[in-house]
Each structure stands twice: as structure tokens, then as C-alpha cells.
Design a protein around this motif. Structure first.
Motif, PDB file in Angstrom:
ATOM      1  N   VAL A  58       0.859  -1.176   0.000  1.00  0.00           N
ATOM      2  CA  VAL A  58       0.000   0.000   0.000  1.00  0.00           C
ATOM      3  C   VAL A  58       0.901   1.234   0.000  1.00  0.00           C
ATOM      4  O   VAL A  58       1.782   1.358   0.835  1.00  0.00           O
ATOM      5  N   ASP A  59       0.689   2.110  -0.945  1.00  0.00           N
ATOM      6  CA  ASP A  59       1.552   3.287  -1.066  1.00  0.00           C
ATOM      7  C   ASP A  59       0.764   4.388  -1.754  1.00  0.00           C
ATOM      8  O   ASP A  59      -0.406   4.219  -2.070  1.00  0.00           O
ATOM      9  N   THR A  60       1.424   5.524  -1.970  1.00  0.00           N
ATOM     10  CA  THR A  60       0.746   6.596  -2.675  1.00  0.00           C
ATOM     11  C   THR A  60       1.107   6.609  -4.159  1.00  0.00           C
ATOM     12  O   THR A  60       0.718   7.517  -4.875  1.00  0.00           O
ATOM     13  N   ASP A  81       0.764 -10.198   4.598  1.00  0.00           N
ATOM     14  CA  ASP A  81      -0.024  -8.985   4.673  1.00  0.00           C
ATOM     15  C   ASP A  81       0.865  -7.746   4.607  1.00  0.00           C
ATOM     16  O   ASP A  81       2.055  -7.809   4.926  1.00  0.00           O
ATOM     17  N   VAL A  82       0.279  -6.623   4.237  1.00  0.00           N
ATOM     18  CA  VAL A  82       1.039  -5.375   4.166  1.00  0.00           C
ATOM     19  C   VAL A  82       1.653  -5.037   5.528  1.00  0.00           C
ATOM     20  O   VAL A  82       2.763  -4.514   5.608  1.00  0.00           O
ATOM     21  N   SER A  83       0.930  -5.374   6.616  1.00  0.00           N
ATOM     22  CA  SER A  83       1.461  -5.052   7.947  1.00  0.00           C
ATOM     23  C   SER A  83       2.771  -5.797   8.201  1.00  0.00           C
ATOM     24  O   SER A  83       3.668  -5.280   8.867  1.00  0.00           O
ATOM     25  N   LEU A 102       4.931  -6.613   5.843  1.00  0.00           N
ATOM     26  CA  LEU A 102       5.929  -5.888   5.034  1.00  0.00           C
ATOM     27  C   LEU A 102       6.446  -4.691   5.830  1.00  0.00           C
ATOM     28  O   LEU A 102       7.657  -4.474   5.934  1.00  0.00           O
ATOM     29  N   TRP A 103       5.528  -3.932   6.403  1.00  0.00           N
ATOM     30  CA  TRP A 103       5.938  -2.751   7.176  1.00  0.00           C
ATOM     31  C   TRP A 103       6.782  -3.162   8.373  1.00  0.00           C
ATOM     32  O   TRP A 103       7.747  -2.478   8.719  1.00  0.00           O
ATOM     33  N   GLU A 136      10.245  -3.893   7.182  1.00  0.00           N
ATOM     34  CA  GLU A 136      10.931  -2.648   6.852  1.00  0.00           C
ATOM     35  C   GLU A 136      11.413  -1.941   8.121  1.00  0.00           C
ATOM     36  O   GLU A 136      12.531  -1.431   8.173  1.00  0.00           O
ATOM     37  N   ARG A 137      10.553  -1.943   9.169  1.00  0.00           N
ATOM     38  CA  ARG A 137      10.955  -1.326  10.433  1.00  0.00           C
ATOM     39  C   ARG A 137      12.129  -2.066  11.054  1.00  0.00           C
ATOM     40  O   ARG A 137      12.979  -1.478  11.727  1.00  0.00           O
TER      41      ARG A 137
END
Lengths: 196, 196
Positions: A63-65, A88-90, A92-93, A96-97
Motif C-alpha cells: 500500500v503506497d501513494t 499482509d502489508v502489515s 511488510l511494514w 521494513e521497520r
């Protein structure tokens, strides 16, 4: 009912967010109203902007802009040759964190779950099969649940013996106490022990 | 950082709501984005509407979409002659949910707290003194905390012996177990026992 229909509706919608119930949504709305200038107005504007900007990346499902997302359109990210598959996207985040580094991702959008009627066609598996050839290593970062591990097995089978498929290590969480750890994790941690 | 500046800003603002931290705000935003049509768009619209509509009642301090609020402008509410004094709008809403009946309210906007530098001039006490004469009974519904009870004493003194001032009953909460109750509440409940 107090506070008029606009406030009541806002409370009801906020209460549908995960982690918030009717009571905490009411508290949140009152807090917002008390800090109208510092919180409610900026939040309203930020939500409007996010609604207008948000899109799902057509390549990885992030999910991004922008689509392709900032990760897929960053050429340095491709050089490592590592593709991390997440539920899930969560996730991925979270990776990344955690500083996963110059890698790319593939978001499945869920896990195989026959009980919930979720089969291979409901996940982004076809696009994963297409993308996998471009990467030297596919890291399966599913949750350590039954459904997550079933999905990981399915993907390993589907990608075939030609692909280098790895999974995240199991072991003692940082800060974790052995006494409170389940036997499965502890026996995995013992088997995968490393030299100091 | 993942997801672009618009999403990151929305997360940071949501994280400032009570009951939400950075982690749950991130989860909430992801949930919103996944349910863009059913949740994110209605929430954005509801927030915009609430921002435009919300005002504080000039009479009682309630939060509503009109001033005077729906409670102050309801003539039936005045007939009972009961004015309930509360610390905060959330207490007013709690009493309304509990079915307080045809009463009016006065929101102090806090309690006296010398340690935090909150004195009589920081609360809506002057307007309470002006309103009190129009009501036959003033119910002090402060929290049962030290500051709340100090404020209740102060108001009782200030309103003088001419006014009928009452307070909420102390006792065993419905569903409460005596074994887990503090001694203060239990002794109050014993002293205020009623005949069956």
C-alpha cells in the motif's frame, strides 16, 4: 444518545477500527473535540489526503501513494535478488521497520485456509510465480501459524526445485525468557544453535 | 518508513488519540485502507461533517452540534428542577447512557487540583453559581477521587446553605464481589444499607 447525529456517526465508524470499541471510540472522539485545532482538524485533513493518495502497488501488493510503490520502483532494491513473501502489508511494514535491507516484497493478501474457504486462487500466487524467476532467493516470511506454514509449503511445492526458497529462523525472541517459551520454539532454538 | 508521507502522517495523528499507540494506529490505518469503500471514505466524510458541526454549549458546556445544546433547549428537561454537575462531557454522556432522565447538566471542565495549578477560575464555576438558583436540586456527580471530592466540597460551600445539594450514592457496584471491594466502599455501603 448525546452529542448529535454527526458525532454519533463518527463514534460508530471509529469503533469499527481494530483495537477500538464503542467506549474507546467515544473517548477518542471527545479527546478530538477538546483538541479541535491541534488534532481534529489536522486528522480530518490527513484522512482526506490519504483517501485521495492511497493505492495498492500493482506489482507487489504493498500500500503506497504510487503504483508501482516506492519499493518496487527503487532499482537498488532489485540488485540483492531477494524477494520476501509476506501474508499482509502489515508484515511488510514490520520487516521494513526491522531493517530488512535492500530487498523486494510480495504480499499474498492472506494465507491458505480451507476452513475459511480461502484457496490458492484467492491469494496473489500467480503473480508470485511470474515474479519468482527474476530473483535468486525467495524468503517465505509467513506467520509461524498452521495456516502460515501450510501456505509456505504450498508455495515451496509450486515454485519447484529450481528456486532457492528459504524461511525465517525460529528461536528465542530477543528479551524472551526460556521459562515462558513454548516447547516447540525452544526445541527449534536448541536444534538451530549457533557457535558464539 | 513505508507507505508514503500521507499514510505516515495519518498514522502519527491517529496515534495521538487516547487508547491508540503507534502500533495500533498503524493497524487501524491498514484496516481502513483495506476497507476503503466501507470504512475509510465514510470515516473521512463523517470526520469532515463533525468538524464543521461540533460546538460547545454556551450554557452547560456539553458538546453538541447546536448551542444551546439539545439538552439545554429541551423544555421538558427543565421541569424536574434537577441540575447534575459533572467534571467532563464524558461523564455527562455516561449519565445519559445510564438513563439519568429529564435532567439538565453543568460541565465543570475539570476538577480543582492545586498540584496541577487548576484553581476555581479555571473551571465553569461562575456560570454554575448563576444557574444554580433556577434549580431545586443540585446533584454533584464528581468522580470519587480526592480531587473530585474536594471540588464537590468547594461547590457545596460556594452555593451556600440555601441550595439543596446532593451527591451520588456510594456502594457496591452492580455485579461487584465484596471480596474484591476496597474497605472504604464496603463501609459506606454498610452504613447506607436500605431495607429490602
Amino acid at each position: 444518545m448525546s452529542g448529535g447525529p454527526e458525532i454519533e456517526q463518527l463514534i460508530q465508524l471509529l469503533a469499527r477500527l481494530p483495537g477500538l470499541g464503542p467506549r474507546s471510540a467515544r473517548r477518542a472522539v471527545l479527546h478530538m473535540i477538546k483538541k479541535k485545532e491541534q488534532l481534529m482538524l489536522p486528522l480530518s485533513a490527513a484522512l482526506d489526503r490519504a483517501v485521495a493518495a492511497v493505492r495498492t502497488c500493482e506489482i507487489c501488493g504493498n500500500v503506497d501513494t504510487a503504483s508501482p510503490c516506492s519499493i518496487c520502483s527503487d532499482p537498488r532494491r532489485g540488485e540483492s535478488g531477494i524477494l520476501i513473501v509476506v501474508e499482509d502489508v502489515s508484515d511488510l511494514w514490520a520487516l521494513e521497520r526491522a531493517g530488512a535491507g535492500q530487498v523486494r516484497y510480495h504480499v499474498l493478501g492472506g494465507v491458505l485456509s480451507p476452513l475459511d474457504g480461502i484457496g490458492p486462487d484467492d491469494l496473489n500466487l500467480d503473480s508470485l510465480a511470474r515474479r519468482a524467476g527474476d530473483y535468486s532467493e525467495i524468503v517465505l516470511a509467513m506467520n509461524a501459524t498452521v495456516d502460515g506454514q501450510t501456505t509456505a509449503h504450498y508455495i515451496t511445492d509450486r515454485l519447484g526445485p529450481g528456486a532457492k526458497v528459504t524461511r525465517l529462523a525460529h528461536g528465542v525472541p530477543i528479551g524472551g525468557e526460556l521459562d515462558y517459551l513454548d516447547e516447540g520454539t525452544l526445541s527449534q532454538a536448541l536444534r538451530a544453535r549457533t557457535q558464539i
